[in-house]
Enzyme design. Structure first.
Site, PDB file in Angstrom:
ATOM      1  N   LYS A 195       4.182  -0.430  -4.483  1.00 47.38           N
ATOM      2  CA  LYS A 195       5.609  -1.186  -4.804  1.00 47.38           C
ATOM      3  C   LYS A 195       5.835  -1.288  -6.338  1.00 47.38           C
ATOM      4  CE  LYS A 195       7.527  -5.680  -4.206  1.00 47.38           C
ATOM      5  NZ  LYS A 195       7.753  -6.931  -3.562  1.00 47.38           N
ATOM      6  N   GLU A 201      -5.725   1.566  -9.888  1.00 48.20           N
ATOM      7  CA  GLU A 201      -6.264   2.281  -8.507  1.00 48.20           C
ATOM      8  C   GLU A 201      -5.260   3.419  -8.296  1.00 48.20           C
ATOM      9  OE1 GLU A 201      -6.066  -1.011  -8.641  1.00 48.20           O
ATOM     10  OE2 GLU A 201      -8.034  -2.101  -8.002  1.00 48.20           O
ATOM     11  N   GLU A 340      -4.158 -13.602   1.532  1.00 43.97           N
ATOM     12  CA  GLU A 340      -3.422 -13.144   0.501  1.00 43.97           C
ATOM     13  C   GLU A 340      -1.929 -14.362   0.325  1.00 43.97           C
ATOM     14  OE1 GLU A 340      -3.392  -9.374  -2.148  1.00 43.97           O
ATOM     15  OE2 GLU A 340      -1.403  -9.445  -1.084  1.00 43.97           O
TER      16      GLU A 340
HETATM   17  O1  F6P Z   1      -3.260  -6.978  -6.068  1.00 43.23           O
HETATM   18  C1  F6P Z   1      -2.727  -7.445  -5.263  1.00 43.23           C
HETATM   19  C2  F6P Z   1      -1.452  -6.455  -4.877  1.00 43.23           C
HETATM   20  O2  F6P Z   1      -0.562  -6.949  -5.698  1.00 43.23           O
HETATM   21  C3  F6P Z   1      -1.126  -6.719  -3.439  1.00 43.23           C
HETATM   22  O3  F6P Z   1      -0.337  -7.799  -2.991  1.00 43.23           O
HETATM   23  C4  F6P Z   1      -0.594  -5.705  -2.972  1.00 43.23           C
HETATM   24  O4  F6P Z   1      -0.225  -5.168  -1.901  1.00 43.23           O
HETATM   25  C5  F6P Z   1      -1.318  -4.436  -3.902  1.00 43.23           C
HETATM   26  O5  F6P Z   1      -1.770  -5.294  -4.786  1.00 43.23           O
HETATM   27  C6  F6P Z   1      -0.890  -3.342  -4.102  1.00 43.23           C
HETATM   28  O6  F6P Z   1       0.345  -3.434  -5.079  1.00 43.23           O
HETATM   29  P1  F6P Z   1       1.240  -1.948  -5.379  1.00 43.23           P
HETATM   30  O7  F6P Z   1       1.840  -1.905  -4.133  1.00 43.23           O
HETATM   31  O8  F6P Z   1       2.242  -2.788  -6.463  1.00 43.23           O
HETATM   32  O9  F6P Z   1       0.374  -0.893  -5.940  1.00 43.23           O
END
Ligand code: F6P
Length: 512
Positions: A195, A201, A340
């Site tokens: 997102k 990671e 969460e």
């Molecule tokens: O660290 C938690 C979180 O923000 C979750 O809520 C989310 O689904 C995940 O990390 C991954 O975030 P992104 O889609 O921004 O990589």
């Protein structure tokens, strides 16, 4: 302070606790506490039976919880959810996952339809060979950007996958290496699902996946990447061509995002029509949740039972056992959705939560769990409400005995938890005694197809929302994940001032 909400909780706390067996003296109990959500699918009528009769909900509790829902303005909050109001107050945004399924503010629904059309074009173009031969997809994401796709791909591709999808989330390089070992680089695409497009990671794994493509003879690794994100500018900056960026709206939360372009690997694996069937299944539940009132609203009714066990019976955990291999990942999907969303210590107004919030969600598959952890469910000192999930139609084509034994075990567990008894000859051996009166709910699907999976997930989304409204918390933020991230970044950057234990660990591992 006495408020209508506190008063409703006080009344609930004063109600007598009846045993399950005494509640079953009412012949109409199963009918009253079971409900169906049905739809007309391509193969005819189908649906889900939700049997909450083996929970302690009775007329008085249902009345009490309906009063609580009124005191919490549940109806108004639900309307705000579907209207696209900024109900995620701490982050100042709406929570518009239902718009992806056609329910929400008109402009949001139109935007979702346009983004789906764009995603469909790309999915179908890939199926038709526009990116050359594509046999594998390595889908890189974490949390909500991975758990939904992993669940749906695993559940729906047992028979056939148009593209072989590997979901990689962990930064542990072993996870990515395992995917590499299963894929031919010449016929592999990489989806980078994030997102924010900043998650360390995901971005580290994505960079390594590109290196792997390049080192293994792929001429233009960047040209094999599809980005799924609410931050398309970042994806462009990272080097993804705009034609291969599938955006989704900021107002779709990470753990609610599999309906958006984060669902790209699902559509690629099972085809657009199946992905659309998932959306349709979710929409059936949206309609039910938006239009059914009080106890007739099956998501809200489930939340009544959840609140009863968490707050009035002190249950710290709730277990979910899917008697279906296709739902092996469902408990871990639910863990993020529920913990969460509702694992919070403050209310929407910032005041402290004075009672328990989300219990710990855990579980696995039946019958495996029976031979491992069910001992505690039957005889342990913790009271654990259990959800059983099963499908009447089998997923396998082996001897019918397999599915018959599977379902028999599922139903027997709920019956045994409730009935209790003593397994010794004289009926007196305490080691062989089962206290009984242990609650469970059973979700029995007619079949486990894409529509059903969509409905099942949406049911749990709305159940989670309903729980949050009854507790007065915001289920759409997740600040609890941030402090650990910040500290990890400090270690990475070679700074930070840590406690003696952490410092010693860093020293031991050569990270100081
Ligand atoms: O660290 C938690 C979180 O923000 C979750 O809520 C989310 O689904 C995940 O990390 C991954 O975030 P992104 O889609 O921004 O990589």
């Amino acid at each position: 302070m006495s408020t209508p909400i506190n008063a409703a909780w006080d009344r609930l706390r004063q109600l007598p606790q009846n045993t399950l067996l005494s509640l079953f003296e009412d012949d109409a109990r199963v009918k009253k506490l079971s409900g169906r959500i049905d739809w007309e699918g391509e193969d005819g009528a189908s649906g889900i039976l939700l049997d909450w009769s083996k929970t302690h909900l009775d007329e008085a509790l249902l009345d009490g919880f309906e009063e609580l829902a009124d005191a919490c303005d549940f109806t108004g909050k639900r309307a705000a959810l579907f209207s696209g109001d900024r109900i995620n107050v701490t982050e100042g945004r709406a929570a518009e996952h239902t718009a992806q399924r056609g329910f929400g503010a008109e402009t949001s629904v139109e935007e979702a339809a346009a983004l789906h059309a764009r995603m469909r074009l790309l999915v179908e173009a890939i199926h038709q060979g526009a990116m050359g031969e594509v046999k594998h997809l390595i889908h890189i994401g974490i949390g909500g950007s991975a758990l939904g796709p992993a669940l749906a791909v695993d559940a729906l591709t047992r028979d056939l996958a148009l593209v072989d999808v590997h979901v990689v989330s962990n930064i542990d390089g072993l996870a990515l290496e395992q995917a590499f070992a299963a894929c031919d680089p010449a016929t592999t695409l990489v989806a980078v699902a994030s997102k924010t497009f900043t998650t360390i990671e995901t971005m580290t794994n994505a960079a390594s996946a590109l290196d792997w493509l390049g080192e293994n003879g792929v001429f233009d690794p960047g040209g094999r990447v599809v980005a799924l994100t609410a931050n398309p500018d970042k994806a462009v900056e990272w080097g993804v061509d705009e034609t291969r960026i599938l955006p989704f709206p900021e107002s779709v939360g990470g753990r609610y995002s599999l309906w958006s372009s984060i669902g790209f690997p699902i559509a690629l694996a099972v085809g657009w029509d199946e992905f659309a069937a998932m959306l349709d299944g979710a929409a059936v539940v949206d309609e039910h949740f938006a239009t059914s009132e009080g106890r007739e609203n099956l998501c809200l009714r489930a939340a009544f039972a959840d609140q009863y066990y968490a707050r009035l019976r002190g249950c710290d955990t709730r277990a979910v056992f899917a008697y279906d291999e296709r739902l092996a990942l469902f408990p871990s999907y639910l863990q993020q959705l529920e913990m969460e969303s509702n694992g919070k210590s403050v209310l929407v107004d910032g005041s402290p939560a004075e009672d328990a919030t989300a219990p710990i969600t855990w579980g696995g598959v039946g019958t495996d769990g029976q031979h491992a952890v069910f001992q505690l469910l039957h005889q342990g000192t913790h009271l654990v409400p259990v959800d059983f999930i099963a499908s009447i139609a089998p997923g396998d084509e082996l001897d019918a005995a397999h599915h018959r034994i599977l379902l028999a075990n599922c139903f027997a567990q709920g019956a045994a938890l409730m009935a209790g008894g003593n397994m010794s000859d004289d009926g007196k051996d305490p080691a062989r005694a089962f206290p009984g009166d242990r609650p469970s709910a059973t979700i029995l699907c007619d079949d486990l197809d894409a529509t059903t999976l969509g409905a099942l997930i949406a049911f749990h989304e709305h159940r989670t929302f309903a729980n949050a409204m009854l507790m007065g918390i915001n289920p759409f933020d997740q600040f609890g994940v941030e402090l650990g991230k910040r500290m990890a970044n400090q270690v990475e950057a070679g700074g930070g001032n840590f406690d003696a234990s952490t410092q010693a660990l860093l020293d031991n591992a050569g990270l100081a």
